[in-house]
Design a protein around this motif. Structure first.
Motif, PDB file in Angstrom:
ATOM      1  N   VAL A 162       8.041  42.494 -69.431  1.00 21.39           N
ATOM      2  CA  VAL A 162       7.414  41.761 -68.331  1.00 21.39           C
ATOM      3  C   VAL A 162       6.475  42.729 -67.611  1.00 21.39           C
ATOM      4  O   VAL A 162       5.264  42.649 -67.749  1.00 21.39           O
ATOM      5  CB  VAL A 162       8.470  41.172 -67.379  1.00 21.39           C
ATOM      6  CG1 VAL A 162       7.786  40.342 -66.314  1.00 21.39           C
ATOM      7  CG2 VAL A 162       9.468  40.333 -68.144  1.00 21.39           C
ATOM      8  N   GLN A 222       2.637  50.915 -66.418  1.00 19.73           N
ATOM      9  CA  GLN A 222       1.913  51.307 -65.209  1.00 19.73           C
ATOM     10  C   GLN A 222       2.883  51.927 -64.204  1.00 19.73           C
ATOM     11  O   GLN A 222       4.034  51.514 -64.120  1.00 19.73           O
ATOM     12  CB  GLN A 222       1.271  50.069 -64.568  1.00 19.73           C
ATOM     13  CG  GLN A 222       0.184  49.438 -65.422  1.00 19.73           C
ATOM     14  CD  GLN A 222      -0.961  50.388 -65.669  1.00 19.73           C
ATOM     15  OE1 GLN A 222      -1.448  51.034 -64.744  1.00 19.73           O
ATOM     16  NE2 GLN A 222      -1.349  50.531 -66.928  1.00 19.73           N
ATOM     17  N   GLY A 226      -0.004  38.600 -59.076  1.00 14.24           N
ATOM     18  CA  GLY A 226       0.023  39.339 -60.323  1.00 14.24           C
ATOM     19  C   GLY A 226       1.179  38.944 -61.226  1.00 14.24           C
ATOM     20  O   GLY A 226       1.850  37.932 -60.998  1.00 14.24           O
ATOM     21  N   THR A 227       1.384  39.755 -62.244  1.00 14.88           N
ATOM     22  CA  THR A 227       2.286  39.396 -63.342  1.00 14.88           C
ATOM     23  C   THR A 227       3.660  38.925 -62.895  1.00 14.88           C
ATOM     24  O   THR A 227       4.187  37.955 -63.404  1.00 14.88           O
ATOM     25  CB  THR A 227       2.448  40.604 -64.281  1.00 14.88           C
ATOM     26  OG1 THR A 227       1.142  41.119 -64.542  1.00 14.88           O
ATOM     27  CG2 THR A 227       3.111  40.219 -65.573  1.00 14.88           C
ATOM     28  N   TYR A 251      -0.500  34.023 -55.098  1.00 18.00           N
ATOM     29  CA  TYR A 251      -0.489  34.685 -56.398  1.00 18.00           C
ATOM     30  C   TYR A 251      -0.723  36.196 -56.259  1.00 18.00           C
ATOM     31  O   TYR A 251      -1.671  36.626 -55.603  1.00 18.00           O
ATOM     32  CB  TYR A 251      -1.556  34.064 -57.296  1.00 18.00           C
ATOM     33  CG  TYR A 251      -1.676  34.764 -58.622  1.00 18.00           C
ATOM     34  CD1 TYR A 251      -0.640  34.685 -59.537  1.00 18.00           C
ATOM     35  CD2 TYR A 251      -2.789  35.520 -58.942  1.00 18.00           C
ATOM     36  CE1 TYR A 251      -0.725  35.344 -60.751  1.00 18.00           C
ATOM     37  CE2 TYR A 251      -2.877  36.177 -60.148  1.00 18.00           C
ATOM     38  CZ  TYR A 251      -1.840  36.089 -61.051  1.00 18.00           C
ATOM     39  OH  TYR A 251      -1.928  36.757 -62.242  1.00 18.00           O
ATOM     40  N   HIS A 297       4.565  37.595 -60.092  1.00 19.53           N
ATOM     41  CA  HIS A 297       4.499  36.675 -58.948  1.00 19.53           C
ATOM     42  C   HIS A 297       5.666  35.701 -58.892  1.00 19.53           C
ATOM     43  O   HIS A 297       6.301  35.523 -57.852  1.00 19.53           O
ATOM     44  CB  HIS A 297       3.169  35.932 -59.008  1.00 19.53           C
ATOM     45  CG  HIS A 297       3.014  34.817 -58.026  1.00 19.53           C
ATOM     46  ND1 HIS A 297       3.193  34.995 -56.675  1.00 19.53           N
ATOM     47  CD2 HIS A 297       2.681  33.511 -58.199  1.00 19.53           C
ATOM     48  CE1 HIS A 297       2.990  33.831 -56.071  1.00 19.53           C
ATOM     49  NE2 HIS A 297       2.686  32.926 -56.961  1.00 19.53           N
ATOM     50  N   SER A 298       5.965  35.078 -60.026  1.00 19.08           N
ATOM     51  CA  SER A 298       7.004  34.031 -59.983  1.00 19.08           C
ATOM     52  C   SER A 298       8.406  34.621 -59.927  1.00 19.08           C
ATOM     53  O   SER A 298       9.379  33.892 -59.787  1.00 19.08           O
ATOM     54  CB  SER A 298       6.868  33.095 -61.187  1.00 19.08           C
ATOM     55  OG  SER A 298       7.102  33.796 -62.388  1.00 19.08           O
ATOM     56  N   GLN A 299       8.514  35.951 -60.022  1.00 26.47           N
ATOM     57  CA  GLN A 299       9.824  36.579 -59.883  1.00 26.47           C
ATOM     58  C   GLN A 299       9.991  37.224 -58.513  1.00 26.47           C
ATOM     59  O   GLN A 299      10.998  37.862 -58.240  1.00 26.47           O
ATOM     60  CB  GLN A 299      10.004  37.647 -60.970  1.00 26.47           C
ATOM     61  CG  GLN A 299      10.190  37.067 -62.354  1.00 26.47           C
ATOM     62  CD  GLN A 299      11.463  36.267 -62.470  1.00 26.47           C
ATOM     63  OE1 GLN A 299      12.491  36.665 -61.962  1.00 26.47           O
ATOM     64  NE2 GLN A 299      11.381  35.104 -63.107  1.00 26.47           N
ATOM     65  N   MET A 300       8.986  37.065 -57.659  1.00 32.13           N
ATOM     66  CA  MET A 300       9.073  37.683 -56.336  1.00 32.13           C
ATOM     67  C   MET A 300       9.858  36.741 -55.430  1.00 32.13           C
ATOM     68  O   MET A 300       9.330  36.102 -54.538  1.00 32.13           O
ATOM     69  CB  MET A 300       7.675  37.955 -55.783  1.00 32.13           C
ATOM     70  CG  MET A 300       7.699  38.801 -54.519  1.00 32.13           C
ATOM     71  SD  MET A 300       6.086  39.482 -54.173  1.00 32.13           S
ATOM     72  CE  MET A 300       6.324  40.009 -52.488  1.00 32.13           C
ATOM     73  N   LEU A 301      11.147  36.661 -55.719  1.00 34.66           N
ATOM     74  CA  LEU A 301      11.997  35.689 -55.027  1.00 34.66           C
ATOM     75  C   LEU A 301      12.979  36.439 -54.140  1.00 34.66           C
ATOM     76  O   LEU A 301      13.412  37.532 -54.472  1.00 34.66           O
ATOM     77  CB  LEU A 301      12.778  34.866 -56.049  1.00 34.66           C
ATOM     78  CG  LEU A 301      11.943  34.218 -57.149  1.00 34.66           C
ATOM     79  CD1 LEU A 301      12.831  33.586 -58.197  1.00 34.66           C
ATOM     80  CD2 LEU A 301      11.010  33.174 -56.558  1.00 34.66           C
ATOM     81  N   CYS A 314       7.413  33.890 -52.891  1.00 41.29           N
ATOM     82  CA  CYS A 314       6.049  34.370 -52.650  1.00 41.29           C
ATOM     83  C   CYS A 314       5.131  33.233 -53.058  1.00 41.29           C
ATOM     84  O   CYS A 314       5.176  32.767 -54.189  1.00 41.29           O
ATOM     85  CB  CYS A 314       5.728  35.611 -53.475  1.00 41.29           C
ATOM     86  SG  CYS A 314       4.016  36.110 -53.224  1.00 41.29           S
TER      87      CYS A 314
END
Lengths: 312, 537
Positions: free
Chosen positions: A242, A286, A180-181, A178, A183-187, A175
């Motif tokens: 996380v 959430q 949100g929290t 950007y 983002h860098s794990q949206m792989l 992804c």
């Protein structure tokens, strides 16, 4: 590591052509400017304080030359970039449609043949694919470096891109916008199958994978699913928070839900959290988890539970 | 240039009056410039420390130093503080205030009280933003919707702070435009103006015309968040891409608000230390205006992958290539100014030459991002991060540091240690390149920006970048200590240590309260260095 990632789509070579030409022109001008800069700085370095300098305020022919030549080069580069861009934005008529939904922080794929997959995109070698894309929540961007394709995904509107994968293999999907929290794990992964392997995947669960999966002990299968199905985007293994609760020491834990009632993290609690995540929200978190109903089979959930049990 | 005016009045340096109140109510452009200088420098140091923390986190692929959420907050703060509180007001407000009246031979800006008011608005904005840090936003400095409209963090406060800050920018811009039009000394025609003035003028026009757009945009975002009006939310019939259009309609010209004053600084420093007239004066002056104009027409080049139409992308790509031309011309002109000069590598000159080198890299890598096909691959990767920092640090910050070292003796009447200044320049220059050059490769490899964690294959280059940031940080630290120590040194600065012909050097250091005893009569342009052989055409 080469300077540019492997070219694994029909578009990659064309894009690399543009990047390469601009690189060469840039290196030329960079070397020229730096060489002149250093040469002048050394040659005309002040030796005595009363040196005489000439009064030169300009040179029209020179100024015209260094305006016109870069202008021509820049316009040519614009045209080159545009021509390739036009190809990148024009899917062929026979392209196969795959729908992508981006949601914090997972990818879901819906295929023309009714199949679904999560975070893993299966495509057939040498068959053009048109991705029809939308987002469920915020902006995301679908980016496969090895294919040189990227397109933002928006809520409330479809965007598209296309490519023809040319090499069998597994490639990274990132992804790039950007979101949100997590983002860098949206792989995700793009799995390019040979026509034969693709046909087998189309008929059932991926063959190589299906066999391997069936033969794995449940804990190991659970670990594999944890990474592949995107659990790792939100649930850590080291106790840190996380997005969702950490899986470390989760099994058997008691806690408080948003409505004040208490829960015990047993098998029933976990399967309900996976299939109906909005039903019970743990205090302080959430309600953002999507349902995995239809994505994870009960056998796979069992494997995940077995895996979570190992995480003391 | 005018002769030194005969001292008819008693010389009272503007720094003479002491006491806190004398600063609070001052309308002296030089003192207001100092207050801006201190404020923006503090924000530069704070945002710089945040950057060091981010790079420290990025040394390893995992989120082991701070959590991903904290990392996202850090890059939001780094970007917001650097852009809105340091680099946009930056050179324009600090050096613009100090230099514009002195350079054009005026006693002050056109509206001195409004000038002080602008500073108070800036402070009001900073107080709001500092309050916003209690629950800091995690949207990135671009505040893209719908994320910024839905995140739990406090987006309203920080955007409101930026909104307030905008008024300071608008009023300062207007003040400078009027000053440059109406307050020039007799004989100071447009074509005799120092190029820093031309740059300040172009910047002021941008501030005046572009800033209201970001103000309105942020107001719309605040309305969306607090009142639920759906300007950008597709669920309510809004358009998320509209925000990006609005945002970049300001923020692209803002890039030039940041860089044009630095180009002006470079155009002042190079001729003095090369003892040569600036080469192609009119080309540089008008290219500032040209860049300012075209900069309004290129905003969508930040949005080639955003879902805008292919036709729009093509038009904006073409216009982006046009903006490269005046920029290239400036670089060639600076180089040509060195030709047959008598070059002194003073620390200010080193920053100026460093600017030319780094800005060339920043400019050339911009060509990659302007070309449509290449941008699709490189957009939102570390390539963009590297390009932007080559322009913003390699360009603007180098210009800012150059200006600090160049006008320091004039501004404070003191000298810093030149050897230490050269050492810190070297560390800044080397550290900067080690930090950001590897990021071009990371970007081409496909490493996306704004990633708190990242795949292991990127680690070696990411770690190299982190080591570079330590050298850069050390350089800035040494520079800061050297400049602060200089203030307390006993060494008094001479009136004109470099033999500059510009008006600000023709008054004592530090300048008298009213700048000039008598308004000077200007008879020649600022760059009459070197020996005139015959009559020039």
């Amino acid at each position: 590591m080469t300077w540019i990632p492997e070219a694994a789509s029909n578009l990659a070579g064309k894009v690399d052509g543009v990047i390469l030409v601009i690189t060469l022109i840039s290196i030329f001008f960079f070397v020229l400017i730096t060489a002149v800069l250093i040469y002048f700085a050394v040659k005309y370095r002040r030796k005595r304080d009363d040196e005489e300098t000439p009064y030169i305020t300009g040179n029209e022919p020179l100024e015209i030359i260094w305006t016109v030549i870069p202008s021509i080069l820049l316009i040519l580069l614009f045209v080159y970039g545009f021509v390739v861009y036009k190809d990148m934005r024009t899917p062929p008529k026979d392209a196969v449609d795959i729908t992508v939904t981006g949601k914090q922080w997972i990818w879901t794929f819906d295929y023309y043949n009714g199949k679904k997959s999560l975070n893993e995109l299966y495509v057939k070698q040498n068959v053009p694919v048109r991705m029809i894309m939308r987002a469920d929540d915020v902006l995301h961007s679908f980016f496969i470096p090895q294919f040189r394709v990227k397109q933002d995904i928006l809520p409330g509107r479809y965007t598209q891109l296309w490519f023809t994968p040319t090499k069998v293999g597994t490639y990274d999907l990132y992804c790039a916008e950007y979101c949100g929290t997590g983002h860098s794990q949206m792989l995700g992964k793009v799995i390019v199958l040979s026509p034969e392997a693709y046909d087998i995947w189309e008929k059932g669960i991926g063959v190589d994978e299906g066999d391997a999966v069936a033969s794995l002990p449940p804990e190991e299968l659970g670990e594999k699913l944890y990474k592949e199905k995107g659990c790792n985007a939100c649930h850590s293994l080291d106790g840190s928070v996380v997005i969702g609760p950490s899986f470390k020491g989760l099994f058997g834990k008691t806690g408080t839900l948003e409505d004040g009632s208490t829960y015990v993290a047993d098998e029933n609690y976990i399967i309900k959290s996976i299939y109906e995540p909005q039903a019970e929200i743990v205090q302080g978190f959430q309600p953002v988890m999507p349902s995995f109903k239809g994505i994870l089979s009960e056998g796979e959930v069992d494997a995940l539970i077995a895996y979570i049990k190992t995480l003391k | 240039m005018a002769n030194e005016s005969v001292a008819t009045n008693v010389y009272v340096p503007y720094l003479e009056q002491k006491g806190f109140m004398s600063w609070l109510v001052t309308t002296d452009h030089k003192r207001i410039g100092i207050m801006y200088l201190i404020s923006i420098s503090l924000f530069f140091l704070i945002a710089g420390i945040i950057a060091l923390l981010m790079r420290f986190e990025l040394m390893t692929p995992m989120a082991d130093f701070v959590s991903p959420h904290t990392y996202n907050v850090l890059f939001t703060l780094h970007g917001s503080l650097m852009v809105f509180f340091f680099i946009v007001p930056g050179l324009a407000a600090s050096f613009g205030n100090f230099l514009i009246p002195l350079m054009i031979g005026a006693p002050d800006v056109a509206f001195p009280k409004l000038n002080l008011g602008s500073y108070y608005i800036y402070i009001a904005g900073t107080i709001i933003v500092l309050y916003a840090l209690l629950q800091p936003a995690d949207t990135g400095w671009t505040f893209y919707t719908p994320y910024s409209a839905t995140t739990d963090t406090d987006v309203v406060m920080i955007t409101f702070g930026v909104f307030v800050l905008g008024f300071s920018s608008i009023l300062t811009g207007m003040n400078f435009i009027v000053t440059i039009h109406k307050m020039r000394a007799p004989g100071m025609t447009w074509h005799r103006l120092p190029l820093f003035i031309w740059a300040s003028y172009a910047t002021a026009v941008l501030q005046l015309l572009a800033t209201p757009v970001v103000g309105i945009t942020l107001l719309l975002l605040i309305a969306e968040r607090s009142l639920g009006v759906g300007f950008f939310d597709p669920a309510k019939g809004g358009d998320p891409v509209l925000f990006q259009n609005f945002f970049w309609f300001y923020s692209h010209p803002a890039v030039y608000i940041m860089i044009i004053p630095a180009m002006g600084v470079i155009s002042e420093i190079i001729p003095v230390f090369a003892r040569k007239p600036i080469f192609g004066y009119k080309a540089i002056a008008y290219s500032s205006l040209g860049i300012a104009f075209i900069s309004f027409l290129v905003w969508a080049h930040h949005m080639f992958t955003s879902g805008i139409s292919e036709v729009a992308a093509t038009i904006f790509s073409f216009l982006t290539f046009l903006v490269a031309i005046p920029t290239a011309i400036k670089v060639f002109n600076w180089l040509a100014t060195l030709y047959k000069g008598s070059i002194e590598l003073h620390s200010a000159m080193l920053y100026a030459l460093g600017f030319v080198f780094l800005f060339t890299i920043g400019g050339l890598t911009g060509v990659f991002l302007g070309a449509l096909a290449a941008d699709i691959h490189l957009h939102d990767t570390y390539f963009v991060v590297a390009h932007m920092h080559y322009v913003m640090i390699g360009g603007t910050v180098m210009g800012f540091f150059g200006a600090l070292h160049f006008w320091y003796p004039k501004w404070f009447g003191k000298m810093f240690n030149e050897s230490v200044a050269k050492l810190s320049w070297f560390l800044v220059f080397v550290g900067f390149n080690i930090t950001f050059f590897p990021q071009f490769f990371l970007g081409i490899q496909g490493m996306p920006r704004r990633y708190a964690t990242y795949p292991e294959e990127f680690q070696s280059l990411m770690a190299l970048s982190t080591y570079g940031s330590w050298i850069l940080g050390l350089g800035v630290l040494i520079m800061t200590v050297n400049l602060i120590k200089g203030l307390f040194s006993d060494e008094k600065a001479p009136q004109n240590p470099y033999g500059s012909l510009s008006l600000e050097w023709q008054v004592p250091s530090p300048p008298p309260t009213l700048n000039f005893d008598k308004i000077p009569e200007v008879t020649d342009w600022t760059y009459g260095y070197g020996k005139k052989k015959e009559v020039d055409a």
